[in-house]
Design a protein around this motif. Structure first.
Motif, PDB file in Angstrom:
ATOM      1  N   MET A  54       4.725 -23.677   3.294  1.00 47.98           N
ATOM      2  CA  MET A  54       4.365 -22.551   2.441  1.00 47.98           C
ATOM      3  C   MET A  54       4.775 -22.834   1.008  1.00 47.98           C
ATOM      4  O   MET A  54       5.950 -22.705   0.638  1.00 47.98           O
ATOM      5  N   VAL A  55       3.807 -23.253   0.189  1.00 49.08           N
ATOM      6  CA  VAL A  55       4.078 -23.523  -1.224  1.00 49.08           C
ATOM      7  C   VAL A  55       3.142 -22.731  -2.131  1.00 49.08           C
ATOM      8  O   VAL A  55       2.924 -23.093  -3.278  1.00 49.08           O
ATOM      9  N   MET A  56       2.587 -21.638  -1.581  1.00 49.90           N
ATOM     10  CA  MET A  56       1.632 -20.817  -2.318  1.00 49.90           C
ATOM     11  C   MET A  56       0.478 -21.698  -2.811  1.00 49.90           C
ATOM     12  O   MET A  56      -0.094 -22.439  -2.021  1.00 49.90           O
ATOM     13  N   ASP A  57       0.168 -21.652  -4.109  1.00 52.11           N
ATOM     14  CA  ASP A  57      -0.947 -22.442  -4.636  1.00 52.11           C
ATOM     15  C   ASP A  57      -0.466 -23.603  -5.501  1.00 52.11           C
ATOM     16  O   ASP A  57      -1.189 -24.069  -6.392  1.00 52.11           O
ATOM     17  N   ASP A  58       0.739 -24.082  -5.241  1.00 48.24           N
ATOM     18  CA  ASP A  58       1.318 -25.171  -6.031  1.00 48.24           C
ATOM     19  C   ASP A  58       0.721 -26.505  -5.574  1.00 48.24           C
ATOM     20  O   ASP A  58       1.297 -27.211  -4.737  1.00 48.24           O
TER      21      ASP A  58
END
Length: 276
Positions: free
Chosen positions: A138-142
């Protein structure tokens, strides 16, 4: 058809806040969202099992409610713990959760510097591998983390990794870059895609037609055997009001998926990852 919800969040009843304390300024679910509330939704729409996802926006790194609920309902549920790679004590927390509470996953977040390919993250992911549980990355949109995730997946090729929310795939910003990143990771056989972006990635109401082509492109890249479905429960908070039933019918009725593709995405892949 065997359907498994690979991405619901659960929240204890407010009367139990002393037992399960929240973080300061928590994101409230917006609807009753206990494990029992989720099960009612599942029973209503023919979903057999669930993978509880610890929500850091409500409990931070306190996984007690997910752990207790996973152990209590182990006949139909398992859980994913959210832990800090920078806290060495969380290695023991993960081992306890897996060995004593039927937890079957780690939510793999970046370290305090925003990195994935760091000593602390590698330490925690190795622990997950040794415990034979899945890492939900889970790194969002990075998207700057894509190379690091790729490197980790190659170095730990016996570790199953699931990309949470497909890097927040949406039709408004970074759409093509996100799809290219996913297609790059899809070449690695131990990386999987969690298809929860159909609702929160759309700029339109249900059935979210703008998200159909991106979702189909992800499915084509990973194949249905490496894609999983999740409801984003509680939907009042995480699905822009799109209901639990609509999150499911997007895949059963709207995307035009074959029966075999539905069976893999809605159940078989999740069963292999979290329940085998």
């Amino acid at each position: 058809m065997n359907i498994i919800d690979a991405h619901p969040h659960i929240y204890a009843d407010p009367s139990e806040q002393d037992k399960y304390p929240t973080i300061d300024d928590p994101w409230h679910p917006g609807e009753p969202s206990t494990a029992e509330d989720l099960k009612s939704k599942m029973d209503e729409f023919g979903v057999s099992r669930a993978v509880f996802i610890q929500t850091s926006t409500y409990y931070g790194h306190n996984n007690r409610y997910v752990m207790d609920s996973t152990r209590k309902y182990s006949e139909w549920a398992t859980g994913v713990a959210t832990l800090s790679p920078d806290d060495p004590e969380h290695l023991d927390v993960l081992e306890d959760a897996v060995n004593n509470y039927s937890v079957r996953g780690l939510r793999g977040t970046s370290d305090q510097n925003g990195e994935i390919n760091s000593a602390n993250v590698r330490r925690l992911w190795r622990k997950a591998r040794d415990l034979d549980v899945v890492v939900n990355c889970m790194v969002m949109d990075d998207l700057e983390r894509v190379y690091e995730i790729e490197l980790m997946a190659r170095q730990h090729d016996d570790l199953n990794i699931v990309i949470d929310h497909c890097f927040m795939l949406n039709t408004v910003r970074k759409t093509e870059e996100t799809l290219l990143a996913l297609e790059r990771l899809a070449k690695l056989p131990n990386v999987h895609a969690k298809l929860t972006s159909g609702t929160h990635g759309s700029s339109r109401i249900y059935p979210h037609e703008d998200m159909h082509p991106p979702l189909k492109r992800v499915i084509e890249a990973f194949t249905p055997d490496r894609c999983v479905w999740g409801s984003n429960f509680p939907n009042a908070l995480w699905s822009k009001g799109t209901s639990y039933a609509q999150n499911l019918s997007l895949f059963t009725d709207e995307l035009g998926l074959s029966q075999s593709d539905q069976e893999a995405i809605l159940g078989k892949t999740a069963e292999r990852l979290w329940f085998s």
